[in-house]
Design a protein around this motif. Structure first.
Motif, PDB file in Angstrom:
ATOM      1  N   THR A   1     -30.668 -34.767  31.314  1.00 43.69           N
ATOM      2  CA  THR A   1     -31.064 -33.430  31.026  1.00 43.69           C
ATOM      3  C   THR A   1     -30.037 -32.539  30.696  1.00 43.69           C
ATOM      4  N   VAL A   2     -30.442 -31.331  30.289  1.00 43.31           N
ATOM      5  CA  VAL A   2     -29.356 -30.374  29.773  1.00 43.31           C
ATOM      6  C   VAL A   2     -28.749 -29.916  30.903  1.00 43.31           C
ATOM      7  N   GLU A   3     -29.099 -30.110  32.282  1.00 41.86           N
ATOM      8  CA  GLU A   3     -28.288 -29.558  33.491  1.00 41.86           C
ATOM      9  C   GLU A   3     -27.356 -30.612  33.826  1.00 41.86           C
ATOM     10  N   GLU A   4     -27.868 -31.826  33.447  1.00 40.02           N
ATOM     11  CA  GLU A   4     -27.339 -33.121  33.737  1.00 40.02           C
ATOM     12  C   GLU A   4     -25.856 -33.055  32.815  1.00 40.02           C
TER      13      GLU A   4
ATOM     14  N   ARG B   1     -23.205 -23.208  39.699  1.00 38.42           N
ATOM     15  CA  ARG B   1     -22.295 -22.954  38.459  1.00 38.42           C
ATOM     16  C   ARG B   1     -22.950 -23.447  37.099  1.00 38.42           C
ATOM     17  N   VAL B   2     -23.747 -24.330  37.137  1.00 34.42           N
ATOM     18  CA  VAL B   2     -24.655 -24.875  36.007  1.00 34.42           C
ATOM     19  C   VAL B   2     -25.624 -23.708  35.822  1.00 34.42           C
ATOM     20  N   ASP B   3     -26.183 -23.272  36.844  1.00 33.07           N
ATOM     21  CA  ASP B   3     -27.433 -22.307  36.489  1.00 33.07           C
ATOM     22  C   ASP B   3     -26.420 -20.857  35.897  1.00 33.07           C
ATOM     23  N   PHE B   4     -25.490 -20.638  36.459  1.00 30.17           N
ATOM     24  CA  PHE B   4     -24.599 -19.717  35.842  1.00 30.17           C
ATOM     25  C   PHE B   4     -24.438 -19.592  34.229  1.00 30.17           C
ATOM     26  N   VAL B   5     -23.765 -20.919  34.048  1.00 32.62           N
ATOM     27  CA  VAL B   5     -23.533 -20.918  32.489  1.00 32.62           C
ATOM     28  C   VAL B   5     -24.432 -21.213  31.650  1.00 32.62           C
TER      29      VAL B   5
ATOM     30  N   LYS C   1     -34.442 -28.848  32.596  1.00 32.99           N
ATOM     31  CA  LYS C   1     -35.026 -30.239  32.913  1.00 32.99           C
ATOM     32  C   LYS C   1     -35.309 -30.912  31.418  1.00 32.99           C
ATOM     33  N   LYS C   2     -35.008 -30.306  30.422  1.00 28.51           N
ATOM     34  CA  LYS C   2     -35.327 -30.852  29.102  1.00 28.51           C
ATOM     35  C   LYS C   2     -34.076 -31.833  28.653  1.00 28.51           C
TER      36      LYS C   2
END
Length: 255
Positions: free
Chosen positions: A94-97, A117-121, A132-133
């Motif tokens: 997924t995008v976040e992965e 950190r993932v959420d921030f960037v 989740k895409k």
């Protein structure tokens, strides 16, 4: 800041880089332009430490890469972010992965720390609903933004972009250019961009290096490139009638 001093690189009998010297400035978008075969890719691979020049030196804020120990080189590489030409996202993630992947490889952060950190960037590159895409479910422009998010997730000092606008429509390409420039200034990164996109040259070319046949033929800013009399540069940049007209308008405005 990255300083390049008299760098030479050959493959067999073919000399690819012929005494390149320049400074890539911190907090600026540094563009490398030139025709295919001019040496752009080999120069970028040299800057990334993937290729060792036969002559010359490359230093990163005073550190000479090939003088460092293996451990020190590994630490320096963690200060480098890379945006690949085709985004190079993992289709099965997924995008976040995809964005989290470098942290999983190179840090011992907890999952909660990595997720923060993932959420921030992802928010920084304006992708707040794509976590989740999968790459196949988002547009090419969104994929580029994911690639940029992944490149900056480790808070790099140096950002390398290889044809970041490849395959994008003009409007999306401008958005990507602006995003890269904003991030460069916001985090005071040394950013180097290989590009054929003349719109990028005109819009964000704070420093431009023009390579021809392995030589540094010219360097300057996107303002100075309008005024240069270097025939090789003008033939490359103003190969279209549109840019010829833009240059003439620029010259007339300042006369």
């Amino acid at each position: 800041m990255i300083e390049v001093d008299n760098v030479h690189k050959s493959f067999g009998e073919t000399k690819v880089l012929k005494g390149i010297s320049t400074v890539f400035e911190q907090g600026k978008t540094n563009l490398v332009i030139g025709q295919s075969g001019s040496g752009k890719t080999v120069l970028m691979k040299s800057l990334l430490g993937l290729i060792e020049p036969e002559e010359g030196t490359i230093s990163y804020d005073g550190q000479f890469y090939w003088d460092l120990s293996i451990a020190e080189r590994r630490d320096l590489r963690q200060d480098m972010g890379m945006v690949f030409q085709g985004s190079a996202l993992f289709d099965s993630m997924t995008v976040e992965e995809n964005v989290r992947f470098p942290m999983e490889m190179f840090t011992k952060n907890s999952m909660a720390e990595m997720q923060d950190r993932v959420d921030f960037v992802l928010e920084r590159v304006n992708l707040v609903d794509a976590h989740k895409k999968y790459p196949s479910e988002i547009s090419g422009g969104m994929q580029k933004r994911v690639a940029i998010a992944r490149a900056i997730v480790m808070n790099p000092k140096y950002l390398f972009c290889d044809e970041p606008n490849s395959g994008l429509d003009p409007k999306t390409a401008i958005l990507i250019d602006n995003l890269i420039q904003e991030i460069t200034k916001e985090y005071n990164i040394t950013t180097i961009i290989n590009t054929h996109d003349m719109n990028s040259v005109m819009e964000i070319g704070e420093k431009i290096i023009f390579l021809k046949n392995g030589f540094k033929e010219w360097e300057g800013t996107n303002k100075e490139i309008f005024k240069t009399d270097n025939e090789a540069v003008t033939n490359f940049v103003y190969s279209s009638e549109l840019f010829k007209k833009v240059r003439q308008m620029y010259i007339e405005e300042r006369n």
